[in-house]
Scaffold this motif. Structure first.
Motif, PDB file in Angstrom:
ATOM      1  N   ALA A   1       0.811  -1.223   0.000  1.00 25.18           N
ATOM      2  CA  ALA A   1       0.000   0.000   0.000  1.00 25.18           C
ATOM      3  C   ALA A   1       0.840   1.267   0.000  1.00 25.18           C
ATOM      4  N   GLU A   2       2.037   1.196   0.551  1.00 24.18           N
ATOM      5  CA  GLU A   2       2.852   2.405   0.664  1.00 24.18           C
ATOM      6  C   GLU A   2       3.106   3.051  -0.688  1.00 24.18           C
ATOM      7  N   THR A   3       3.273   2.235  -1.723  1.00 26.49           N
ATOM      8  CA  THR A   3       3.442   2.786  -3.068  1.00 26.49           C
ATOM      9  C   THR A   3       2.210   2.553  -3.936  1.00 26.49           C
ATOM     10  N   GLY A   4       1.413   1.536  -3.632  1.00 25.52           N
ATOM     11  CA  GLY A   4       0.256   1.206  -4.453  1.00 25.52           C
ATOM     12  C   GLY A   4      -0.959   2.069  -4.184  1.00 25.52           C
ATOM     13  N   CYS A   5      -1.002   2.741  -3.030  1.00 25.39           N
ATOM     14  CA  CYS A   5      -2.084   3.688  -2.754  1.00 25.39           C
ATOM     15  C   CYS A   5      -1.717   5.052  -3.346  1.00 25.39           C
ATOM     16  N   SER A   6      -2.701   5.920  -3.453  1.00 25.26           N
ATOM     17  CA  SER A   6      -2.447   7.227  -4.054  1.00 25.26           C
ATOM     18  C   SER A   6      -1.545   8.095  -3.191  1.00 25.26           C
ATOM     19  N   ARG A   7      -1.628   7.929  -1.866  1.00 22.45           N
ATOM     20  CA  ARG A   7      -0.898   8.731  -0.881  1.00 22.45           C
ATOM     21  C   ARG A   7      -1.297  10.211  -0.945  1.00 22.45           C
ATOM     22  N   LEU A   8      -2.511  10.473  -1.385  1.00 25.03           N
ATOM     23  CA  LEU A   8      -2.993  11.850  -1.517  1.00 25.03           C
ATOM     24  C   LEU A   8      -3.869  12.278  -0.340  1.00 25.03           C
ATOM     25  N   SER A   9      -4.055  11.403   0.651  1.00 26.75           N
ATOM     26  CA  SER A   9      -5.029  11.707   1.694  1.00 26.75           C
ATOM     27  C   SER A   9      -4.673  12.944   2.506  1.00 26.75           C
ATOM     28  N   GLU A  10      -3.386  13.151   2.812  1.00 26.79           N
ATOM     29  CA  GLU A  10      -3.030  14.360   3.561  1.00 26.79           C
ATOM     30  C   GLU A  10      -3.215  15.617   2.710  1.00 26.79           C
ATOM     31  N   HIS A  11      -3.041  15.482   1.406  1.00 26.17           N
ATOM     32  CA  HIS A  11      -3.241  16.637   0.526  1.00 26.17           C
ATOM     33  C   HIS A  11      -4.714  17.028   0.458  1.00 26.17           C
ATOM     34  N   LEU A  12      -5.593  16.049   0.502  1.00 27.17           N
ATOM     35  CA  LEU A  12      -7.017  16.378   0.573  1.00 27.17           C
ATOM     36  C   LEU A  12      -7.377  16.941   1.936  1.00 27.17           C
ATOM     37  N   ALA A  13      -6.784  16.399   2.994  1.00 31.43           N
ATOM     38  CA  ALA A  13      -7.100  16.880   4.333  1.00 31.43           C
ATOM     39  C   ALA A  13      -6.695  18.339   4.523  1.00 31.43           C
ATOM     40  N   PHE A  14      -5.584  18.765   3.919  1.00 31.11           N
ATOM     41  CA  PHE A  14      -5.130  20.146   4.036  1.00 31.11           C
ATOM     42  C   PHE A  14      -5.504  20.982   2.809  1.00 31.11           C
TER      43      PHE A  14
ATOM     44  N   ALA B   1       3.087  -3.926  14.973  1.00 34.38           N
ATOM     45  CA  ALA B   1       3.821  -3.415  13.810  1.00 34.38           C
ATOM     46  C   ALA B   1       3.083  -2.245  13.176  1.00 34.38           C
ATOM     47  N   CYS B   2       1.764  -2.385  13.037  1.00 32.86           N
ATOM     48  CA  CYS B   2       0.975  -1.308  12.428  1.00 32.86           C
ATOM     49  C   CYS B   2       1.020  -0.039  13.272  1.00 32.86           C
ATOM     50  N   MET B   3       0.885  -0.189  14.571  1.00 29.84           N
ATOM     51  CA  MET B   3       0.907   0.998  15.417  1.00 29.84           C
ATOM     52  C   MET B   3       2.273   1.677  15.378  1.00 29.84           C
ATOM     53  N   ARG B   4       3.325   0.899  15.359  1.00 26.40           N
ATOM     54  CA  ARG B   4       4.660   1.500  15.333  1.00 26.40           C
ATOM     55  C   ARG B   4       4.928   2.211  14.009  1.00 26.40           C
ATOM     56  N   GLN B   5       4.466   1.630  12.899  1.00 25.21           N
ATOM     57  CA  GLN B   5       4.628   2.329  11.624  1.00 25.21           C
ATOM     58  C   GLN B   5       3.871   3.652  11.649  1.00 25.21           C
ATOM     59  N   LEU B   6       2.647   3.623  12.144  1.00 24.55           N
ATOM     60  CA  LEU B   6       1.833   4.833  12.174  1.00 24.55           C
ATOM     61  C   LEU B   6       2.481   5.920  13.018  1.00 24.55           C
TER      62      LEU B   6
ATOM     63  N   LEU C   1      -0.751   4.993   7.542  1.00 30.86           N
ATOM     64  CA  LEU C   1      -0.956   3.553   7.545  1.00 30.86           C
ATOM     65  C   LEU C   1      -2.076   3.271   6.555  1.00 30.86           C
ATOM     66  N   ASN C   2      -2.022   2.101   5.894  1.00 30.97           N
ATOM     67  CA  ASN C   2      -3.047   1.812   4.892  1.00 30.97           C
ATOM     68  C   ASN C   2      -4.387   1.507   5.545  1.00 30.97           C
ATOM     69  N   PHE C   3      -5.441   1.564   4.742  1.00 29.59           N
ATOM     70  CA  PHE C   3      -6.798   1.582   5.280  1.00 29.59           C
ATOM     71  C   PHE C   3      -7.150   0.329   6.067  1.00 29.59           C
ATOM     72  N   ARG C   4      -6.835  -0.858   5.564  1.00 29.73           N
ATOM     73  CA  ARG C   4      -7.257  -2.070   6.267  1.00 29.73           C
ATOM     74  C   ARG C   4      -6.552  -2.219   7.606  1.00 29.73           C
ATOM     75  N   MET C   5      -5.297  -1.814   7.680  1.00 28.94           N
ATOM     76  CA  MET C   5      -4.586  -1.920   8.945  1.00 28.94           C
ATOM     77  C   MET C   5      -5.094  -0.891   9.953  1.00 28.94           C
ATOM     78  N   ARG C   6      -5.558   0.270   9.470  1.00 29.80           N
ATOM     79  CA  ARG C   6      -6.206   1.232  10.378  1.00 29.80           C
ATOM     80  C   ARG C   6      -7.466   0.604  10.975  1.00 29.80           C
TER      81      ARG C   6
END
Length: 492
Positions: free
Chosen positions: A222-235, A329-334, A340-345
């Motif tokens: 997901a780190e590269t396969g997702c758009s990674r645009l969510s923070e840009h939409l949030a701001f 692992a998910c919490m530490r990455q976050l 973090l990708n959607f399913r792990m959230r």
């Protein structure tokens, strides 16, 4: 003479910006961003978010300066800042976008509206997402969303007539340092600003979206396969309309069927983004209280103090030391990266809600601080959805063991973030999974069988449920659908 202040909030761009486009027609204009103490002191704020905001303001300031419009960045409560500018500038109008934010911003907007009325300032707000104000119910919502998203994007204005006495050059270094705002340091953040958002969008539409529907579930892909645009939409460094139209164009123009398939999946999730935000707009109280009031008192911390054992469990969850390696692992990455990708959230929230039986509010505040892409409407709607307190959504309980087998079968992700796993330094599981989930299911399914819960679910569905929108169904009889997984801020 029309003298306008363009109040930037979570819309840090110059393209497809209705308040800016209108200000270009006025006799004199100023651009304003307010760093508000209420935000800095809020339990959702993190130094990472503040640092990224400051990075976003730099290219915004430069883009406005190139068009002759000074950007003033002031620190203080909104009404006090506007009152001071009124004395300096004698503005007659205030332009901004609508905002669906947390409770403090809602109260702020009401105070600004009162101040404008008392001082003869006409405040005009424009929508920038699919959220509809003063909506009675969801009938026709999907069509209105599409109508907004298909409307022409507004080009960046060519120039402005800046307010006399506010020279752009004098404001070139007016951004505060992080330390001045009370933060000694912050973690590293991704590239920020409108150009960075467009570069990410181009790389996603141009090829990263291949396999998107599969890649978004695994933390390995997901780190590269997702758009990674969510923070840009949030701001707001990129508008939802720009993103929607660019995606639709890419689908039409590509000859690659696999890429088109991924992009169509992504396009559908853009509607989810606004669908969840609409829930907070319609019912701001869901930031604090259960959607379904029949769920009140279900968990400790809902109207009562957490016991010591619950505090210990919450702390272990926050620190990534639950003894469940995929959760940790998910919490530490976050915590380390802000993403973090959607399913792990969803798994993190499910684990807190069902395995640890924690009320969603305190885990939600912790996650809100960690997410660089924190979007209040999505966040609180999803915290409740994943905790089983909406009254209408399918109860969705994630097994950390199954998630690890499905999405990290070789253990690469766990080894990266939990290097002590398999040694004496790693703790035993904090709860027994089987007994914890049996107890959670018994309480929740028992509650949902009551007549009171059924009646309340019908009312919630009428107000908040989707209506032929291309969204997965919700309601007491809803079946599992992939799209219903959602994710706190990163739906895509």
């Amino acid at each position: 003479m029309s003298r306008v202040i363009v109040w930037f909030k979570r819309d840090l761009r110059v393209a497809d910006h209705a308040p800016l486009a209108e200000a270009a027609r006025c006799d004199a204009a100023l651009a304003l961003f307010i760093i508000e103490p209420a935000w800095l002191a809020s339990p959702e704020c993190h130094p990472r978010q503040v640092a990224w905001l400051l990075k976003c303001l730099v290219p915004l300031r430069d883009a406005l300066a190139a068009r002759g419009l000074p950007l003033l960045v002031r620190t203080g409560e909104a009404v006090e800042v506007l009152a001071q500018l009124q004395r300096e500038f004698a503005c007659t109008q205030l332009f901004s976008h609508e905002e669906t934010g947390p409770g403090w911003s809602y109260e702020r907007d009401k105070a600004v509206a009162r101040w404008c009325l008392a001082h003869g300032v006409a405040w005009t707000e424009w929508p920038q997402t699919g959220v509809v104000r003063r909506l009675r119910d969801r009938r026709g919502w999907a069509g209105r969303w599409r109508q907004r998203m298909d409307a022409p994007c507004l080009p960046a204005p060519a120039g402005f007539r800046a307010a006399p006495g506010f020279a752009t050059s004098a404001l070139a270094s007016a951004l505060p340092a992080l330390r001045e705002l009370g933060f000694s340091s912050a973690p590293d953040t991704p590239p920020a600003g409108e150009s960075a958002a467009r570069a990410l969008l181009a790389s996603f539409l141009g090829g990263r979206a291949l396999g998107y529907r599969q890649h978004l579930s695994s933390p390995l892909t997901a780190e590269t396969g997702c758009s990674r645009l969510s923070e840009h939409l949030a701001f707001g460094t990129l508008s939802m309309r720009t993103l929607h139209q660019a995606t639709e164009t890419a689908v039409r123009n590509t000859a690659n069927r696999e890429l088109a398939y991924g992009l169509r999946g992504f396009a559908g999730r853009l509607r989810w983004h606004c669908h969840f935000m609409q829930k907070l707009e319609d019912e701001p109280a869901i930031e604090w209280r259960n959607f379904a009031r029949t769920a009140d008192g279900l968990r400790p911390g809902d109207g009562s103090e957490l016991q010591a054992i619950d505090r210990e469990r919450l702390q272990a969850w926050c620190e990534g030391r639950t003894g469940f390696p995929m959760v940790d692992a998910c919490m530490r990455q976050l915590v380390a990266t802000g993403w973090l990708n959607f399913r792990m959230r969803a798994m993190l929230v499910s684990f807190a809600a069902y395995h640890l039986w924690l009320h969603w509010r305190e885990p939600g505040l912790f996650l809100a601080r960690q997410f660089l892409d924190f979007e209040p409407g999505i966040h609180w709607s999803q915290m409740q959805m994943q905790s089983g307190t909406t009254g209408i959504n399918t109860l969705r309980i994630y097994s950390p063991t199954k998630q690890a087998l499905d999405h990290d079968p070789q253990g690469r992700y766990v080894r990266q973030w939990v290097p002590e796993f398999g040694t004496a330094a790693y703790p035993a599981p904090i709860v027994d999974e089987a007994s914890a989930l049996a107890a959670a299911r018994q309480r929740l399914y028992g509650l949902r069988q009551t007549r009171e819960a059924h009646d309340e679910a019908s009312a919630i569905q009428h107000k908040h449920g989707s209506r032929k929108s291309g969204l997965p169904p919700s309601g007491p009889r809803a079946r599992r659908t992939r799209g219903a997984d959602g994710g706190q801020g990163s739906l895509f």
